[in-house]
Design an enzyme around this catalytic site. Structure first.
Site, PDB file in Angstrom:
ATOM      1  N   ASN A 173      -3.644   4.403   8.599  1.00  0.00           N
ATOM      2  CA  ASN A 173      -4.573   5.426   9.058  1.00  0.00           C
ATOM      3  C   ASN A 173      -5.905   5.369   8.309  1.00  0.00           C
ATOM      4  OD1 ASN A 173      -5.313   7.650  10.654  1.00  0.00           O
ATOM      5  ND2 ASN A 173      -4.749   9.076   9.039  1.00  0.00           N
TER       6      ASN A 173
ATOM      7  N   ASP B 114       0.107   0.367  -8.555  1.00  0.00           N
ATOM      8  CA  ASP B 114       0.750   0.238  -7.233  1.00  0.00           C
ATOM      9  C   ASP B 114       1.509  -1.074  -7.107  1.00  0.00           C
ATOM     10  OD1 ASP B 114       1.440   1.160  -4.740  1.00  0.00           O
ATOM     11  OD2 ASP B 114      -0.392   0.498  -3.755  1.00  0.00           O
TER      12      ASP B 114
END
Length: 879
Positions: A237, A366
């Site tokens: 998104n 991450d």
């Protein structure tokens, strides 16, 4: 897959849930508490609040509808402006009920097609649409908003428009899925496309007042950039990731896109902010081996783009799977030793790169299997630095992989050290998402890895010492033993967890399960209450009258739009109710189904005619009602007719040699498999052959099975799996094991050398040591069900025993018992398709002292001989 599930993790730490559910909706927008004029009403619709004008107000079934988008900061301003414009003018509209619902729609992993939509306005006609856009658009001019990708933007403000459905109507698409629908000029229902691109149906003319806005949208192109874009790597998104080429140098590059106000992380930072941070980070890390070089940062229209080196290779998750010996039944000690050397070397490289990043004062933040690239020469590189930050900022990453995310107590470089510890386990057992639910599971993972791989004990101990708090008491790892004497206790553990999760005060669902229950409803066999209650009953785990009453109450007065199918809807409820002794209620539910236009539904067993036909025949046998048998035959005729004789069934004699020689299941092509493909049709046709003796049904079943086998791949190790293009699948729903269950049924009725050969490959697919999911439809429980159904003595069968024991790999404590995670392993599930009820049913098939089978997925074991008839199947009978 994980991205699809992450939005449903926001509402509850233990279970998948929707942000609009009764338990998670949160505080509504202040606009919802504004008084309405007499005759108006405010009603709930999923995560929307609908504002209805007085009775008598009519809107069309479809047309140009207007959406208003907003950021989390200006949502209330936009809502108030819409309310103050629409209510005095008698215009119907709806809006998201709460800030949390809006946040879920603009988060990074929200579905891109509807992201950003805060309000939907329903104009009476095109003239009204233009008026609203001009007048309301003027009031909202200058308000920031995320772009709604499915729509056309009106000017530079927060209003968007697209042609689509105003009312809830549904049809079956070419893949057999139930989808939202609009009507074409002839009144035929067709799919109402909601993909993330502006689309005008072929019979609709774009109104003149929208033409300038379409031209403005199309004016932004990549033609003047010094970079070409050649293919897409990934969409979220927040934007896309593309492979391209620098036209000036000929270098391969990656272009990362950031959409303003979209792709929000936990701190509310949008994709543009993270992209700019990534540029700063890569500049600071320049020159470190294993870190891509950054090239450029620019705007294209309203979107931000970062350009960096293209790293040629596979993500570590894919590189691992192509080498992983636990999924190969033929792998020997040499393969395991070779893989262990490769995995430990990859970890060494990643650890060294992270250490170099730390020396520059940066926390990577991450690390996971899909942010490490493995080049063809075996060297590793890190990608995706959008949440990396200087260590002195002391903030946790706003995004992260749940299987590698450090506990809240971890700060600074310890965040990466925790992820490196998880990587030690994930390289050998890629199920670390479970650690987000229960970190103590790391001890069990280390035991499993040490049993199967020749890895140094210290390598695993260093992982466990970081992941599991040092003061955590030692507890025994869970066990699921194939022991008939221990079965009652094990069954009670599963039942205790299931019953503890029940929410009888909720209206939308009774048991927490897969997010699909919010799309298809919480009643059916696959994802709803019917499947759970059936599994509890059939395995001897007990009856729960209060919970059964919940199911009866909701099924006999089903919500608008309820599905009709065997596994996704009301037919499955009827099957379960009849099994539970609620025959009249079951027949009442079937009557609701038969009053619908059911003969137009698809050819999949989950929600289409094959499942309905199987259930109608089952109920006809149970009740003696001839009308049910007549309807079942009608369903079978429809299914047989769709398998017309000119459809190709010329599968070569077992020439399944490679991915390239097999057709693809899905991806725009018809799906294969028992629950979604033509094997489900074959199962119904075999049942009709038993019922009628008509050998034409047997022939059509053969055609259906051969068509599914066209999508199968035979591996060098003898394993037969369904080809999905980017992977091959063994599972019950869309894999080879489900096809194998129907092949077994066919071969009980008719010999076929080709099918017998194919079945050997399916048998091998059920011998793997590793299945990453535990569920019945797409996991190890389905393998247990398949093996138990083929064994004369499942409780003593070593193949069954191996798979039953390995179910413990996924087991977690809940509610004083034992529960299992659902698809993606991010949350627990109690449903039949993906969760604990499915595991219970599969274990019952292996260990219970009475026969246990999945609802209507197997037929009578010894069909009576039939006399062939002259009936030709294919011409639809009239009833």
């Amino acid at each position: 897959m994980e991205q699809e599930y992450q939005p449903f993790c926001l509402a509850d730490p233990s279970f998948y849930d929707a942000m609009h559910s009764e338990d998670t909706a949160g505080e509504s927008f202040p606009t919802a508490r504004r008084p309405l004029p007499d005759g108006w009403r405010l009603r709930e619709q999923d995560d929307w609040l609908v504002v209805d004008p007085p009775d008598g107000h009519q809107i069309p079934l479809q047309g140009w509808k207007i959406h208003a988008s907003a950021t989390t900061g200006n949502a209330s301003v936009v809502l108030d402006a819409v309310w103050e414009y629409c209510v005095p003018r008698g215009i119907e509209f709806k809006f998201l009920r709460s800030p949390s619902a809006l946040t879920a729609r603009v988060a990074k992993y929200a579905p891109r097609g509807y992201s950003g939509k805060l309000v939907t306005i329903y104009p009476a006609d095109d003239t009204a649409c233009e008026t609203i856009l001009r007048e309301l658009g003027g009031r909202l001019d200058g308000q920031e908003s995320p772009y709604i990708l499915s729509d056309l933007r009106w000017g530079k403000g927060p209003l968007y428009v697209r042609y689509g459905a105003f009312a809830n109507r549904y049809t079956v698409n070419d893949s057999g899925e139930v989808v939202e629908a609009i009507a074409d000029p002839d009144g035929n229902l067709v799919a109402d496309r909601r993909d993330p691109v502006f689309h005008v149906p072929s019979w609709v003319t774009l109104p003149d007042f929208l033409a300038p806005h379409l031209a403005a949208r199309n004016a932004t192109t990549v033609g003047e950039l010094p970079y070409s874009i050649e293919r897409v790597l990934h969409f979220s998104n927040g934007g896309g990731i593309y492979v391209g080429k620098d036209q000036r140098t000929g270098e391969d590059v990656v272009l990362k896109e950031g959409r303003p106000h979209a792709g929000l992380d936990a701190w509310g930072h949008d994709a543009v902010r993270r992209l700019e941070r990534e540029y700063e980070t890569l500049t600071r890390l320049a020159g470190i081996p294993g870190i891509p070089r950054v090239h450029d940062l620019f705007w294209l229209g309203e979107h931000r783009f970062l350009v960096m080196d293209y790293v040629d290779g596979d993500v570590l998750g894919k590189a691992l799977v192509t080498r992983y010996p636990l999924i190969d039944p033929a792998a020997g000690p040499a393969r395991f030793a070779e893989f262990t050397d490769w995995a430990t070397d990859i970890h060494r490289q990643v650890e060294e790169t992270i250490a170099a990043v730390h020396e520059r004062g940066i926390v990577y933040g991450d690390l996971h299997l899909f942010n490490v690239m493995v080049r063809p020469d075996g060297t590793a590189a890190l990608v995706d630095f959008e949440v990396a930050a200087p260590v002195d900022e002391s903030t946790r990453p706003g995004l992260g992989n749940p299987g590698f995310a450090a506990p809240r107590s971890a700060t600074g470089f310890d965040i990466d050290r925790y992820a490196l510890a998880c990587l030690r386990l994930a390289l050998f057992l890629p199920m670390t998402n479970l650690l987000g639910l229960h970190r103590v599971k790391a001890r069990h993972f280390a035991e499993i890895i040490a049993t199967h791989f020749p890895v140094e004990p210290d390598f695993l101990a260093r992982a466990v010492d970081v992941i599991v708090p040092s003061n955590t008491p030692s507890t025994p790892s869970p066990k699921t033993e194939p022991d008939s004497d221990g079965w009652p206790a094990l069954r009670n553990e599963l039942a205790d967890a299931i019953v503890a999760s029940a929410t009888p005060l909720r209206e939308d669902r009774l048991f927490p399960g897969d997010p699909q229950q919010f799309a298809v409803g919480g009643l059916g066999l696959a994802y709803g209450a019917a499947g759970v209650l059936h599994a509890l009953s059939v395995t001897g785990a007990g009856r729960y009258p209060e919970l059964e009453d919940w199911l009866v109450r909701h099924a006999t007065n089903p919500p608008t739009g309820s599905r009709l199918g065997l596994y996704d809807g009301l037919h499955g409820v009827a099957f379960a109710l009849e099994h539970l002794g609620r025959r009249q209620e079951a027949l009442d539910v079937v009557d609701i189904c038969l009053r619908e236009n059911w003969t137009t539904l698809g050819s999949d067993l989950v929600g289409g005619l094959p499942g309905m036909g199987l259930n109608l025949l089952h109920l006809a046998d149970r009740t003696g009602e001839p009308a049910l048998r007549e309807a079942a035959h009608r369903a079978a005729e429809r299914v047989a007719d769709r398998l017309s004789p000119d459809m190709p069934d010329d599968v070569p004699d077992y020439e399944f040699q490679s991915d390239s020689s097999a057709e693809i299941s899905g991806g725009g092509s018809p799906l294969a498999g028992l629950l979604r493909g033509r094997a489900g049709s074959a199962l119904l046709l075999l049942r009709l052959y038993d019922d009628t003796g008509d050998t034409a049904y047997l022939e059509r079943a053969r055609v259906a099975l051969r068509q599914d086998l066209r999508c199968c791949v035979l591996r060098d190790n003898g394993v037969l799996e369904v080809n999905e293009g980017w992977r091959t699948m063994p599972y019950l729903d869309g894999g080879s094991i489900g096809i194998g269950m129907v092949l077994d049924e066919y071969l009980r009725r008719c010999p076929d050398e080709h099918f017998a050969l194919a079945n050997r490959g399916v048998e091998m697919a059920a011998r793997s040591t590793m299945y990453i999911l535990p569920g019945l439809f797409t996991g190890r429980a389905g393998v247990v069900l398949y093996l138990a159904g083929r064994s004369p003595s499942p409780v003593t069968d070593p193949l069954v025993a191996k798979q039953v024991r390995a179910l413990a790999w996924h087991a977690l404590p809940y509610g004083g018992g034992m529960a299992f995670p659902g698809t993606a392993l991010l949350r627990l599930s109690m449903d039949l398709a993906t969760g604990t009820a499915g595991v219970l049913l599969a274990m019952g098939a292996a260990l219970h002292d009475q026969p246990v089978r999945a609802p209507l997925l197997t037929l009578a074991r010894d069909p009576a001989p039939k006399t062939p008839t002259a009936t030709v199947v294919g011409l639809e009978r009239q009833f």
